[in-house]
Design an enzyme around this catalytic site. Structure first.
Site, mmCIF file in Angstrom:
data_model
loop_
_atom_site.group_PDB
_atom_site.id
_atom_site.type_symbol
_atom_site.label_atom_id
_atom_site.label_comp_id
_atom_site.label_asym_id
_atom_site.label_seq_id
_atom_site.Cartn_x
_atom_site.Cartn_y
_atom_site.Cartn_z
ATOM 1 N N GLN A 173 11.253 9.466 -16.088
ATOM 2 C CA GLN A 173 9.799 9.275 -16.149
ATOM 3 C C GLN A 173 9.435 7.792 -16.010
ATOM 4 O OE1 GLN A 173 11.511 11.282 -18.154
ATOM 5 N NE2 GLN A 173 10.332 13.046 -18.859
ATOM 6 N N ASN A 230 9.434 10.533 -29.989
ATOM 7 C CA ASN A 230 9.065 10.152 -28.612
ATOM 8 C C ASN A 230 10.284 10.408 -27.725
ATOM 9 O OD1 ASN A 230 7.062 9.044 -26.773
ATOM 10 N ND2 ASN A 230 8.421 7.264 -26.583
ATOM 11 N N LYS A 231 10.134 10.180 -26.450
ATOM 12 C CA LYS A 231 11.196 10.465 -25.472
ATOM 13 C C LYS A 231 12.544 9.939 -25.946
ATOM 14 C CE LYS A 231 10.955 12.291 -22.473
ATOM 15 N NZ LYS A 231 11.289 13.741 -22.492
ATOM 16 N N ASP A 291 5.048 11.422 -29.144
ATOM 17 C CA ASP A 291 4.732 12.853 -29.028
ATOM 18 C C ASP A 291 4.235 13.419 -30.334
ATOM 19 O OD1 ASP A 291 6.621 12.384 -26.653
ATOM 20 O OD2 ASP A 291 5.633 14.315 -26.301
ATOM 21 N N ARG A 315 6.257 24.076 -25.178
ATOM 22 C CA ARG A 315 7.033 22.891 -25.593
ATOM 23 C C ARG A 315 6.759 22.672 -27.083
ATOM 24 N NH1 ARG A 315 6.923 17.743 -21.889
ATOM 25 N NH2 ARG A 315 9.059 17.623 -22.646
ATOM 26 N N ARG A 322 2.904 16.527 -18.112
ATOM 27 C CA ARG A 322 3.741 16.156 -19.249
ATOM 28 C C ARG A 322 3.116 14.922 -19.902
ATOM 29 N NH1 ARG A 322 4.033 11.489 -17.805
ATOM 30 N NH2 ARG A 322 5.497 11.176 -19.517
ATOM 31 N N GLY A 323 3.676 14.567 -21.083
ATOM 32 C CA GLY A 323 3.046 13.520 -21.877
ATOM 33 C C GLY A 323 2.123 14.205 -22.874
ATOM 34 N N ALA A 324 2.231 13.794 -24.145
ATOM 35 C CA ALA A 324 1.577 14.547 -25.218
ATOM 36 C C ALA A 324 0.073 14.775 -24.995
ATOM 37 C CB ALA A 324 1.854 13.866 -26.554
HETATM 38 O O1 MRU Z 1 8.998 14.952 -21.723
HETATM 39 P P1 MRU Z 1 7.728 14.177 -21.500
HETATM 40 O O2 MRU Z 1 7.695 13.494 -20.174
HETATM 41 O O3 MRU Z 1 6.509 15.032 -21.766
HETATM 42 O O4 MRU Z 1 7.754 13.051 -22.613
HETATM 43 C C1 MRU Z 1 6.659 12.179 -22.708
HETATM 44 C C2 MRU Z 1 6.840 11.116 -23.711
HETATM 45 O O5 MRU Z 1 7.804 11.063 -24.428
HETATM 46 C C3 MRU Z 1 5.708 10.143 -23.857
HETATM 47 O O6 MRU Z 1 6.198 8.886 -24.242
HETATM 48 C C4 MRU Z 1 4.736 10.624 -24.931
HETATM 49 O O7 MRU Z 1 4.342 11.947 -24.673
HETATM 50 C C5 MRU Z 1 3.556 9.768 -25.057
HETATM 51 S S1 MRU Z 1 2.448 9.995 -23.704
HETATM 52 C C6 MRU Z 1 1.096 9.012 -23.935
#
Ligand code: MRU
Length: 356
Positions: A206, A257-258, A247, A97, A52-54
């Protein structure tokens, strides 16, 4: 504590013709791996948030194309037919996603490469090797971009800085180094003292699980707080800067973002604390004019109502579970990118990261 990983973290790797993921659903209790020898396993890994994470999702998708090409060859080696199968695999990966634009960016990059090589008359072996090399290049470029943006971001911080962050925008969320946390790692490499407050980041934690784990692993002073405690820290003047990842950043600078990032940006603005978004060009989406056009992933209400077999909300009650929110550009002090620190007016300053 689990065993130590090398740094930058090997978040997504290729081994024995399989895509190998650090299983982030098990951290911090266990360090274990998911080996994906077919597309459904990789897609499940993305949907489950094992990866996970963009930027990390983008790297996983790029390796997914290399895997799909290899598997498709059991039906024949005609590059034109394989390209059609690759495009079908890209659609399946794209459906995992919806919010992180790095996923679509990496899939476009891989399929465009394969299409070009097919047009040039390359054979199936050559194209398969090129897709694998492209996935590795995407990962290595991400690490390099994160190091560059980390150094640019570190220059914004005073010595002995205290930074507040949300979710996990670290090595685990990227090719291995980190965007928001990359700023912290770069500051440390530059000999600066930095302390981090990490929002726990409801509902999937997270921040408490992953940000706290990787910062502690790297010897950074980290303190976890409930998301709702951030406003008071900001009001008390205990935070020098808020830094998050993203994201998707669209053309006008609105930033997905999250979930919980938007209220943090409002609170930072209310208390005159700088709110920085650290993101590489692969997270910028030039095709969407403003935040209203970003699709926000809606996840299972069960993630909010309980955890695994434990349910804490009453039976019969449901929950809303948007995984992301959108912070209006006007609340962003600056974007920290591999092209430097980009400040308002974003209509001018974002041009280098919006160019594709
Ligand atoms: O749902 P996730 O854990 O994939 O969400 C991740 C985030 O929101 C991060 O802040 C974002 O992807 C940036 S990662 C460098």
């Amino acid at each position: 504590m689990t065993e130590r990983l090398p740094f930058p973290f090997p978040v997504v790797t290729w081994d024995d013709d399989q895509v190998v993921l650090i299983d982030q659903t098990r951290l911090p209790d266990e360090l274990c791996w998911r080996r994906c020898d077919d597309l459904p396993k990789l897609c499940k890994g993305i949907v489950d948030l094992a990866v996970r994470g963009a930027p990390a999702i983008g790297v996983a998708a790029a390796y997914g194309l290399a895997l799909a090409w290899r598997l498709a060859r059991s039906a024949g080696d005609d590059p034109v037919a394989l390209l059609e199968r690759l495009k079908a695999a890209a659609e399946i990966l794209a459906a995992t996603r919806p919010t992180a634009v790095n996923l679509f960016w990496a899939l476009d990059r891989g399929t465009a490469l394969a299409a070009r090589l097919v047009a040039e008359g390359k054979n199936a072996d050559e194209i398969g090797a090129a897709l694998l090399a492209e996935a590795a290049a995407i990962r290595e470029e991400d690490v390099a971009m994160c190091r560059t943006m980390g150094r640019a971001g570190a220059e914004l911080l005073p010595d002995y800085a205290t930074v507040l962050t949300h979710c996990n925008a670290g090595g685990l969320a990227t090719g291995g180094y980190g965007t928001a946390l990359g700023v912290i790692y770069a500051a440390k490499e530059m000999g600066r003292e930095v302390r981090v407050f990490a929002d726990e980041t409801r509902p999937l934690l997270q921040g408490a699980r992953l940000t706290a784990w990787e910062l502690a692993d790297q010897g950074i002073d980290v303190t976890v707080l409930c998301d709702g405690a951030a406003a008071t820290l900001l009001r008390q003047g205990r935070i020098d800067a808020v830094i998050t990842g993203a994201d998707r950043v669209v053309a006008n600078g609105d930033t997905a973002n999250k979930v919980g990032t938007y209220p943090l940006a409002v609170m930072a603005n209310r208390h005159d604390v700088s709110f920085y978004v650290a993101a590489p060009a692969s997270t910028f989406d030039p095709d969407t004019p403003c935040g209203d056009g970003i699709e926000i992933e809606q996840r299972d209400p069960a993630e909010v109502l309980g955890f695994r077999d434990l349910r804490w909300a009453p039976e019969g009650v449901t929950a809303t579970n948007p995984a992301f929110d959108v912070t209006p550009a006007e609340l962003v002090t600056a974007f920290i990118t591999e092209h430097g620190v980009l400040r308002p007016p974003f209509v001018d300053s974002l041009k280098p990261v919006l160019a594709r």
